[in-house]
Design a protein around this motif. Sequence first.
Motif, PDB file in Angstrom:
ATOM      1  N   ARG A 174       0.841  -1.186   0.000  1.00 47.62           N
ATOM      2  CA  ARG A 174       0.000   0.000   0.000  1.00 47.62           C
ATOM      3  C   ARG A 174       0.887   1.252   0.000  1.00 47.62           C
ATOM      4  O   ARG A 174       0.526   2.268  -0.498  1.00 47.62           O
ATOM      5  CB  ARG A 174      -0.861   0.063   1.268  1.00 47.62           C
ATOM      6  CG  ARG A 174      -1.801  -1.089   1.413  1.00 47.62           C
ATOM      7  CD  ARG A 174      -2.965  -0.975   0.444  1.00 47.62           C
ATOM      8  NE  ARG A 174      -3.931  -1.994   0.780  1.00 47.62           N
ATOM      9  CZ  ARG A 174      -3.851  -3.244   0.389  1.00 47.62           C
ATOM     10  NH1 ARG A 174      -2.847  -3.630  -0.369  1.00 47.62           N
ATOM     11  NH2 ARG A 174      -4.776  -4.126   0.735  1.00 47.62           N
TER      12      ARG A 174
ATOM     13  N   SER B 117      -1.366   7.432   1.483  1.00 45.99           N
ATOM     14  CA  SER B 117      -2.766   7.193   1.835  1.00 45.99           C
ATOM     15  C   SER B 117      -3.300   8.245   2.807  1.00 45.99           C
ATOM     16  O   SER B 117      -4.309   8.902   2.514  1.00 45.99           O
ATOM     17  CB  SER B 117      -2.934   5.776   2.396  1.00 45.99           C
ATOM     18  OG  SER B 117      -4.285   5.473   2.612  1.00 45.99           O
TER      19      SER B 117
ATOM     20  N   GLY C 158      -1.316   2.773   5.409  1.00 40.90           N
ATOM     21  CA  GLY C 158      -2.062   2.591   4.172  1.00 40.90           C
ATOM     22  C   GLY C 158      -3.163   1.551   4.233  1.00 40.90           C
ATOM     23  O   GLY C 158      -3.648   1.113   3.189  1.00 40.90           O
TER      24      GLY C 158
ATOM     25  N   TRP D 222      -6.575   0.275   4.017  1.00 42.54           N
ATOM     26  CA  TRP D 222      -7.700   0.931   3.344  1.00 42.54           C
ATOM     27  C   TRP D 222      -8.857   1.249   4.292  1.00 42.54           C
ATOM     28  O   TRP D 222      -9.269   2.409   4.402  1.00 42.54           O
ATOM     29  CB  TRP D 222      -8.159   0.076   2.165  1.00 42.54           C
ATOM     30  CG  TRP D 222      -7.172  -0.029   1.034  1.00 42.54           C
ATOM     31  CD1 TRP D 222      -6.213   0.886   0.687  1.00 42.54           C
ATOM     32  CD2 TRP D 222      -7.051  -1.105   0.103  1.00 42.54           C
ATOM     33  NE1 TRP D 222      -5.511   0.451  -0.400  1.00 42.54           N
ATOM     34  CE2 TRP D 222      -5.999  -0.763  -0.793  1.00 42.54           C
ATOM     35  CE3 TRP D 222      -7.727  -2.316  -0.081  1.00 42.54           C
ATOM     36  CZ2 TRP D 222      -5.615  -1.599  -1.847  1.00 42.54           C
ATOM     37  CZ3 TRP D 222      -7.341  -3.143  -1.141  1.00 42.54           C
ATOM     38  CH2 TRP D 222      -6.304  -2.790  -2.004  1.00 42.54           C
TER      39      TRP D 222
ATOM     40  N   SER E  28      -6.259   3.750  -5.565  1.00 45.01           N
ATOM     41  CA  SER E  28      -5.012   3.019  -5.383  1.00 45.01           C
ATOM     42  C   SER E  28      -4.479   2.571  -6.738  1.00 45.01           C
ATOM     43  O   SER E  28      -5.182   1.899  -7.499  1.00 45.01           O
ATOM     44  CB  SER E  28      -5.251   1.802  -4.483  1.00 45.01           C
ATOM     45  OG  SER E  28      -4.070   1.049  -4.320  1.00 45.01           O
TER      46      SER E  28
ATOM     47  N   SER F  67      -0.766   1.585  -9.349  1.00 43.79           N
ATOM     48  CA  SER F  67       0.578   1.023  -9.433  1.00 43.79           C
ATOM     49  C   SER F  67       1.046   1.176 -10.874  1.00 43.79           C
ATOM     50  O   SER F  67       0.290   0.883 -11.800  1.00 43.79           O
ATOM     51  CB  SER F  67       0.564  -0.450  -9.022  1.00 43.79           C
ATOM     52  OG  SER F  67       1.829  -1.044  -9.223  1.00 43.79           O
TER      53      SER F  67
ATOM     54  N   GLY G 115       2.686   0.566  -5.393  1.00 43.88           N
ATOM     55  CA  GLY G 115       1.476   0.782  -4.614  1.00 43.88           C
ATOM     56  C   GLY G 115       1.410   2.209  -4.119  1.00 43.88           C
ATOM     57  O   GLY G 115       2.251   2.632  -3.328  1.00 43.88           O
ATOM     58  N   HIS G 116       0.449   2.976  -4.599  1.00 41.49           N
ATOM     59  CA  HIS G 116       0.384   4.404  -4.322  1.00 41.49           C
ATOM     60  C   HIS G 116      -1.081   4.829  -4.353  1.00 41.49           C
ATOM     61  O   HIS G 116      -1.912   4.181  -4.981  1.00 41.49           O
ATOM     62  CB  HIS G 116       1.190   5.159  -5.384  1.00 41.49           C
ATOM     63  CG  HIS G 116       1.243   6.647  -5.209  1.00 41.49           C
ATOM     64  ND1 HIS G 116       1.541   7.244  -4.014  1.00 41.49           N
ATOM     65  CD2 HIS G 116       1.032   7.649  -6.105  1.00 41.49           C
ATOM     66  CE1 HIS G 116       1.532   8.561  -4.178  1.00 41.49           C
ATOM     67  NE2 HIS G 116       1.215   8.830  -5.433  1.00 41.49           N
ATOM     68  N   LEU G 117      -1.386   5.923  -3.640  1.00 39.33           N
ATOM     69  CA  LEU G 117      -2.733   6.485  -3.678  1.00 39.33           C
ATOM     70  C   LEU G 117      -2.674   7.961  -4.001  1.00 39.33           C
ATOM     71  O   LEU G 117      -1.770   8.670  -3.549  1.00 39.33           O
ATOM     72  CB  LEU G 117      -3.466   6.274  -2.341  1.00 39.33           C
ATOM     73  CG  LEU G 117      -3.821   4.819  -2.054  1.00 39.33           C
ATOM     74  CD1 LEU G 117      -2.816   4.207  -1.085  1.00 39.33           C
ATOM     75  CD2 LEU G 117      -5.239   4.661  -1.521  1.00 39.33           C
TER      76      LEU G 117
ATOM     77  N   TRP H  94      -4.805   1.791 -12.363  1.00 36.16           N
ATOM     78  CA  TRP H  94      -5.785   1.652 -11.282  1.00 36.16           C
ATOM     79  C   TRP H  94      -6.587   0.359 -11.378  1.00 36.16           C
ATOM     80  O   TRP H  94      -6.522  -0.502 -10.487  1.00 36.16           O
ATOM     81  CB  TRP H  94      -6.704   2.871 -11.321  1.00 36.16           C
ATOM     82  CG  TRP H  94      -7.858   2.877 -10.376  1.00 36.16           C
ATOM     83  CD1 TRP H  94      -7.883   2.450  -9.078  1.00 36.16           C
ATOM     84  CD2 TRP H  94      -9.167   3.372 -10.659  1.00 36.16           C
ATOM     85  NE1 TRP H  94      -9.140   2.646  -8.531  1.00 36.16           N
ATOM     86  CE2 TRP H  94      -9.934   3.216  -9.480  1.00 36.16           C
ATOM     87  CE3 TRP H  94      -9.757   3.940 -11.790  1.00 36.16           C
ATOM     88  CZ2 TRP H  94     -11.282   3.595  -9.411  1.00 36.16           C
ATOM     89  CZ3 TRP H  94     -11.088   4.343 -11.722  1.00 36.16           C
ATOM     90  CH2 TRP H  94     -11.830   4.165 -10.541  1.00 36.16           C
TER      91      TRP H  94
ATOM     92  N   SER I  44      -5.132  -2.518  -8.711  1.00 39.27           N
ATOM     93  CA  SER I  44      -5.786  -2.646  -7.405  1.00 39.27           C
ATOM     94  C   SER I  44      -7.216  -3.141  -7.543  1.00 39.27           C
ATOM     95  O   SER I  44      -7.923  -3.266  -6.546  1.00 39.27           O
ATOM     96  CB  SER I  44      -5.786  -1.295  -6.669  1.00 39.27           C
ATOM     97  OG  SER I  44      -6.718  -0.393  -7.245  1.00 39.27           O
TER      98      SER I  44
END
Length: 435
Positions: free
Chosen positions: A3, A262, A309, A311, A350, A352, A367-369, A407, A411
């Motif tokens: 995450r 996040s 992170g 969720w 979320s 990647s 993994g990034h938001l 996206w 995720s």
Amino acid sequence: MARRFPRWAVLATALAAATSLVLPASGVAASDKSSTQDRHVRYMRWNDAADFATGTAAGVTVGDDGALRLGQDTTPAQYTDPFGDGTARSYASGSWTSPVRDIGFGATEAVASWNAVTPTGSWVQTELRGRKTGTDGWTKWYVMGRWTSGDDFAAGDIHRTSVNGQGDDDATVLTDTFHARKGVSVDAVQLRVTLYEPAGTDATPTLSEIGVMSSQLPDDKKVPTSPFTLGKEVWLHVPEFSQDEHTGEYPEYDGGGEAWCSPTSTTMDLYYWNREVPPEDLAWVVPTVDPQVDYAARYTFDYTYDGAGNWPFNAAYAAEFPGMEAFVTRLRSLSEAEQFIARGIPLVISVSFKASEMDGAGYSTDGHLFVIAGFTKNGDVIVNDPATAQDATVTRVYKRSQVENAWVPHSGGIAYVIHPKDVPLPPPPAGEPNW
């Protein structure tokens, strides 16, 4: 199942060269590989007295506000905090179990989320089980999270945490996600939430909403670019906060701000709605550039995952602010996301991608938001990307096809939906509603 935003991923020179609003050419043309499989997603929630009346209560009651709280017939319980001093603490507990809800397909993943208020020392535990597709047999109950909003451990708060080591032949839990074993799926689910207050007190937690997103997704590596339905530019002007402004701060929370994509995104969403952390609650933060980001990292931190992170923890944190509700779901496309933007509701998603797969980003991530804050007149995506050197460079425009493919396949289309209760969501899709 990462995450966090990897520290090594930021290419500082590229970010420094970025402008505050980078405008690439429109990316709305469909990709050369089309998905031929349906994206099955369903979200189910319980959030008022009528909903809670459909379940089974043991030691809990529904208050005048429509929220669950502990009642008279509680059950004694003990819990030893795995991150505490090894002492078992005593609680009064009560639980609510949802009715069995058919999903409508064989789900292979599920994410629960909840909105709760937890006075000092109190906490809630959410569990999930599934009926194995085509049988009368059920999985065991899996713990989806142990949540408390505080961290005054001396006063009795537990360390909020996910639970590792739950895997069996049916499924496992990957931090916040129920994941069925190969060849296993579930066609119905139940949730169970247990409320805990310290023995001898009346510090009852209250739970106003609980829900579950179930999904069965194809394993496409790419998806076709969805139609642009807005037909015009819509930009919600979400406040800009950079996670990298906090690099090295409070390393006890996942090493510092470079990993806080996040909570930074959640904070941007909350501040868009004018839900701000009171100044007196920020007095402990040093330094003081955007201290609300440090605050969010501290109060979303999952002590087992060792990161901020998780969720549903981010959704639960957001829902603590006055008048707010929040949940985690999966969206099938940017066309669905547009419906929220049209209602004035930004989304945290979320993603990647490799640097070569996101023009103008200048970094790679596993993994990034970031926040979807709008769409250009050509259908490209206006984002608030916290992975920038400073607040002034947070707003970006990324190509539609590139965002969709970073996206949806990666995720599964995970999104935090955060909004005031008096701001209605768009009508959900028929058949398999995912909000």
